[in-house]
Motif scaffolding. Structure first.
Motif, short mmCIF file in Angstrom:
data_model
loop_
_atom_site.label_atom_id
_atom_site.label_comp_id
_atom_site.label_asym_id
_atom_site.label_seq_id
_atom_site.Cartn_x
_atom_site.Cartn_y
_atom_site.Cartn_z
N UNK A 1 0.84 -1.21 0.00
CA UNK A 1 0.00 0.00 0.00
C UNK A 1 0.88 1.26 0.00
N UNK A 2 1.93 1.23 0.80
CA UNK A 2 2.83 2.40 0.86
C UNK A 2 3.53 2.61 -0.47
N UNK A 3 3.94 1.54 -1.10
CA UNK A 3 4.61 1.66 -2.40
C UNK A 3 3.67 2.26 -3.44
N UNK A 4 2.40 1.85 -3.40
CA UNK A 4 1.42 2.38 -4.35
C UNK A 4 1.16 3.87 -4.11
N UNK A 5 1.24 4.28 -2.84
CA UNK A 5 0.99 5.67 -2.51
C UNK A 5 2.26 6.51 -2.62
N UNK A 6 3.38 5.88 -2.87
CA UNK A 6 4.63 6.61 -3.03
C UNK A 6 5.28 6.99 -1.72
N UNK A 7 4.90 6.38 -0.62
CA UNK A 7 5.51 6.67 0.68
C UNK A 7 6.78 5.84 0.81
N UNK A 8 7.73 6.34 1.59
CA UNK A 8 8.95 5.54 1.81
C UNK A 8 8.62 4.33 2.69
N UNK A 9 9.39 3.30 2.53
CA UNK A 9 9.19 2.08 3.32
C UNK A 9 9.48 2.40 4.78
N UNK A 10 8.75 1.81 5.72
CA UNK A 10 8.98 2.10 7.14
C UNK A 10 10.28 1.46 7.60
N UNK A 11 10.83 2.06 8.63
CA UNK A 11 12.05 1.52 9.22
C UNK A 11 11.69 0.25 9.99
N UNK A 12 12.64 -0.63 10.17
CA UNK A 12 12.35 -1.83 10.97
C UNK A 12 11.89 -1.45 12.36
N UNK A 13 11.30 -2.38 13.09
CA UNK A 13 10.66 -2.10 14.38
C UNK A 13 11.54 -1.34 15.35
N UNK A 14 12.76 -1.67 15.49
CA UNK A 14 13.63 -1.01 16.47
C UNK A 14 14.37 0.19 15.91
N UNK A 15 14.20 0.50 14.64
CA UNK A 15 14.98 1.58 14.01
C UNK A 15 14.65 2.94 14.61
N UNK A 16 13.37 3.19 14.90
CA UNK A 16 13.00 4.48 15.47
C UNK A 16 13.63 4.64 16.85
N UNK A 17 13.67 3.57 17.61
CA UNK A 17 14.28 3.64 18.93
C UNK A 17 15.78 3.87 18.82
#
Length: 155
Positions: free
Chosen positions: A16-32
């Motif tokens: 869905x994100x690829x279709x909307x042109x959004x960047x892929x989310x970071x892995x679960x711990x990446x934000x931390x």
């Protein structure tokens, strides 16, 4: 099973994100890690407030997503447990139904045998009545013959 559902959900979200042109989310711990890196001197000292808010928003969204996934997993796990219980109950009920059907068949056989025995008793009773009537007829005939023989000799 739960991990498979999670992977499918993540794959759909990624598509869905690829279709909307959004960047892929970071892995679960990446934000931390990003937060921890900035807090331990990994980020620039003069980071822009918008960038900091963006990281905070990403971290908050990640925590929210994790909480929602965990909450959904609890519901899915409970549904799975309930399904296993239902499957066990269905198997038990099938066994009991088979036993009941077998017992019912035995009862039907017993009733049919009893009914047949009653018919035979009725037949024997009818036969006995018939024999009794025949014997009375024969006895009457013998009596008649005996009385007929006695009368001419007496005269």
């Amino acid at each position: 099973m739960l991990s498979r559902l999670l992977k499918e959900h993540q794959a759909r979200q990624s598509e869905r994100r690829e279709l909307q042109g959004e960047p892929a989310p970071a892995p679960r711990g990446a934000a931390r890690l990003a937060e921890g890196g900035a807090a331990h001197g990994g980020g620039s000292a003069g980071a822009h407030p918008i960038e900091r808010r963006r990281r905070e928003a990403i971290a908050a969204a990640t925590r929210l997503t994790e909480a929602l996934v965990d909450h959904l997993n609890v519901g899915v796990a409970q549904a799975y447990v309930n399904q296993r219980k239902l499957d066990h109950e269905v198997k038990t009920l099938q066994v009991q139904a088979a036993q009941f059907a077998k017992q019912t068949g035995q009862w039907i056989t017993m009733v049919e045998n009893f009914n047949q025995a009653l018919k035979e008793i009725g037949d024997v009773e009818n036969w006995a009545r018939s024999i009794e009537m025949d014997m009375r007829t024969i006895a009457t005939a013998l009596e008649y013959v005996y009385k007929g023989q006695l009368q001419p000799s007496c005269s």
